[in-house]
Enzyme design. Structure first.
Site: not given
Ligand code: 5RP
Length: 223
Positions: A32, A34, A87, A98-101, A107, A125
């Protein structure tokens, strides 16, 4: 290169990895965010190579389906060679935040079933020490205040993620101010707090391969 161009490049590298390494007709796990979205778009170009995908969020399920990729329930899957996801932070030892989304629980579950976790990131990252990115902790709503107090005792500054409910109907505390020098031990410790569903440290089961996008190309880092 822009950050989106880096994400696009690493997504293409991950699709090439799947095409070259995953047996035809496999089910693969899809993450999950971008970067995962760019990967889904690349996966669509080689969708004949896989039989189906398992998605770690409703958002990814919808994107996969919109490309005509079959999405199945994890409980139907006995073997999944790879899980591909982004990540928020990753170390050279391949421990992650992880878990920004907000999809951290699903996951972690999908990753647990996969043979290999392929992490796809742009170079921003990669960190020496985890914790600058606030650590997401998914919490049963009635335990929110209790868990927040326990997290403060561990040196963190938890903040409720406003106007956000996870796909599992829970809330997220984003924990600021941490310097995580022993990620696997800290992951285990956080899991002992009653009311915590999952925390965003992926260290006990980190990534197996990092594909890292840089302006000079995509680097592969394994364990
Ligand atoms: C979502 C996540 C994503 O993998 C993480 O936030 C990275 O997101 P992005 O590719 O948008 O930077 O853990 O829960």
């Amino acid at each position: 290169m822009t950050q989106d161009e880096l994400k696009q490049a690493v997504a293409k590298a991950a699709a090439d990895y799947v095409a070259a390494n995953v047996p035809a007709g496999s089910v693969i796990g899809v993450g999950t965010g971008s970067t995962a979205n760019f990967f889904i778009d690349e996966l669509a170009k080689i969708k004949g190579r896989i039989s189906a995908a398992v998605a770690s969020s409703e958002a990814s399920r919808k994107r996969l389906t919109s490309h005509g990729i079959k999405v199945i329930d994890l409980n139907e899957v006995e073997h999944m060679p790879v899980y591909v996801d982004g990540a928020d932070e990753i170390t050279a030892g391949l421990a992650m935040i992880k878990g920004g989304g907000g999809a951290l629980t699903r996951e972690k579950i999908v990753a647990a079933v996969a043979g290999k976790f392929i992490c796809v990131c742009d170079q921003s990252k990669l960190v020496d020490t985890l914790g600058k990115f606030p650590l997401p902790v998914e919490v049963i709503p009635m335990a929110r205040a209790h868990v927040a107090r326990e997290l403060e005792k561990l040196g963190g500054k938890p903040k409720l993620r406003e106007n956000f409910v996870t796909d599992n109907g829970n809330v997220i505390l984003d924990v600021h101010g941490l310097v995580i020098t022993g990620p696997a031990a800290f992951e285990t410790k956080l899991n002992q707090i009653t009311g915590v569903v999952t925390n965003g440290l992926f260290a006990c089961r980190g990534a197996d391969l990092l594909l890292l996008a840089t302006p000079d190309g995509v680097r592969s880092m394994g364990r």
